[in-house]
Design a protein around this motif. Structure first.
Motif, mmCIF file in Angstrom:
data_model
loop_
_atom_site.group_PDB
_atom_site.id
_atom_site.type_symbol
_atom_site.label_atom_id
_atom_site.label_comp_id
_atom_site.label_asym_id
_atom_site.label_seq_id
_atom_site.Cartn_x
_atom_site.Cartn_y
_atom_site.Cartn_z
ATOM 1 N N SER A 8 36.968 32.271 38.101
ATOM 2 C CA SER A 8 37.837 33.405 37.791
ATOM 3 C C SER A 8 37.663 33.853 36.346
ATOM 4 N N MET A 9 37.581 32.885 35.432
ATOM 5 C CA MET A 9 37.386 33.247 34.030
ATOM 6 C C MET A 9 36.047 33.938 33.829
ATOM 7 N N THR A 10 35.018 33.451 34.488
ATOM 8 C CA THR A 10 33.700 34.081 34.387
ATOM 9 C C THR A 10 33.771 35.528 34.841
ATOM 10 N N ALA A 11 34.375 35.750 35.993
ATOM 11 C CA ALA A 11 34.479 37.107 36.539
ATOM 12 C C ALA A 11 35.288 38.010 35.617
ATOM 13 N N ALA A 12 36.383 37.493 35.084
ATOM 14 C CA ALA A 12 37.251 38.304 34.226
ATOM 15 C C ALA A 12 36.533 38.725 32.950
#
Length: 338
Positions: free
Chosen positions: A110-114
């Motif tokens: 999720s952090m990567t995508a954000a």
């Protein structure tokens, strides 16, 4: 000795790739309860090869397939960087507060995508800074719009340049200077891409950058001249009360190593010494990269405008750039040459 540094950088880069491969394979294998990691090892070995080959080999393609592959390679570069960083962050958290497989995976992905989505959106959020620079001997205020590293190509085209022109016109400059890397590949290399520049009613000056060289600098210069832009090639011109000194992209001196400039031929030191620069008159130097400030100062240059570094562009590369470039971003002062 001159070949040692590039060799060390290459070895460090390879070590990072191998370490990232092992780390990601093990962690993703753990998250998805995979018994065999060979598929992941192959995947994380192929992706970097594709990224490097795509960014280098497809830069000048003009076909749709090549364009899409280049774009994928570029975006994957950011994705992989922040995938590794996200996993490293939650690895530290995991050491302090053990996370379950599912939670670890959800947080890291999720952090990567954000971060990637934010980066793509922020890349189009164009704004400019206004800086006041005192120049001794200048009788009237001169407003210069400094544009650099526009990189028209696979990701940017006529619409992006139009956005820059609109912002520039709204600020009512007295002249516009473009310090290189106007183009980045041949995908949008056309007169149509440059049409927005015709909307300027003030003089425009251009000096080349390294990416213009990769793309086809003579063709770019010819198109700019046809558009009404004054291309400066190691020369001095008077513009109002200012001396404009425009240099081709080159290294600082014979002993300097520059990753993106020719390691032979002309240097900033040599060319500046050969030009007839009036050290008393107010002067502005245009060069793509912020190199050779000491030689600019020796010739009485008051303001040195450059780009090239992108201030590192991506975290944590921005901190690495602070080590590689003495002048990485913003306004600096070298014995009153700014």
């Amino acid at each position: 000795m001159k070949n040692i540094t590039p060799m060390i950088m290459t070895l460090v880069f390879l070590a990072i790739l191998v370490g990232s491969n092992i780390f990601l394979s093990r962690r993703i294998g753990w998250i998805f309860s995979m018994e065999h990691l060979s598929v992941l090892h192959v995947l994380f070995a192929v992706i970097p090869v594709f990224m490097i080959a795509g960014l280098i080999g497809l830069s000048n393609v003009t076909g749709t397939v090549g364009h899409l592959l280049y774009g994928l390679a570029a975006v994957l570069t950011g994705v992989m960087l922040y995938l590794v960083l996200s996993f490293l962050l939650f690895e530290v958290v995991h050491l302090v507060y053990p996370l379950g497989r599912t939670l670890y995976g959800v947080l890291a992905f999720s952090m990567t995508a954000a971060v990637v989505v934010y980066g793509l959106i922020n890349a189009g959020n164009t704004r400019f800074n206004q800086v006041e620079v005192p120049v001794e001997g200048l009788e009237e205020e001169v407003k210069i719009m400094h544009l650099s590293d526009i990189h028209i190509g696979h990701f940017r085209g006529k619409d992006f340049l139009q956005k820059l022109v609109d912002l520039s016109v709204d600020s009512s400059p007295d002249l516009v200077v473009i310090t290189g890397d106007l183009f980045d590949g041949r995908y949008n290399l056309s007169m149509e891409s440059l049409e927005p520049l015709r909307q300027f009613t003030v003089p425009i000056y251009f000096v080349e950058g390294n990416h213009d060289g990769y793309t086809g600098v003579e063709r770019i210069k010819a198109m700019l001249r046809e558009t009404g832009v004054r291309v400066l090639e190691n020369e001095v011109v008077m513009q109002g009360g200012l001396q404009l000194v425009g240099l081709d992209h080159m290294r600082a001196d014979e002993d300097a190593r520059a990753m993106h400039a020719m390691q032979e031929g002309a240097t900033i030191k040599g060319v500046l010494q050969s030009l007839r620069i009036d050290t008393v008159k107010p002067s502005v130097l245009l060069h793509h990269s912020p190199d050779g400030i000491e030689y600019a100062h020796a010739q009485g240059i008051d303001l040195y405008l450059a780009g090239h570094t992108h201030a590192g562009q991506l975290f944590p590369v921005n901190y690495i750039h602070e080590l590689l470039f003495k002048y990485n971003k913003g306004l600096s002062d070298y014995h009153e040459t700014r």
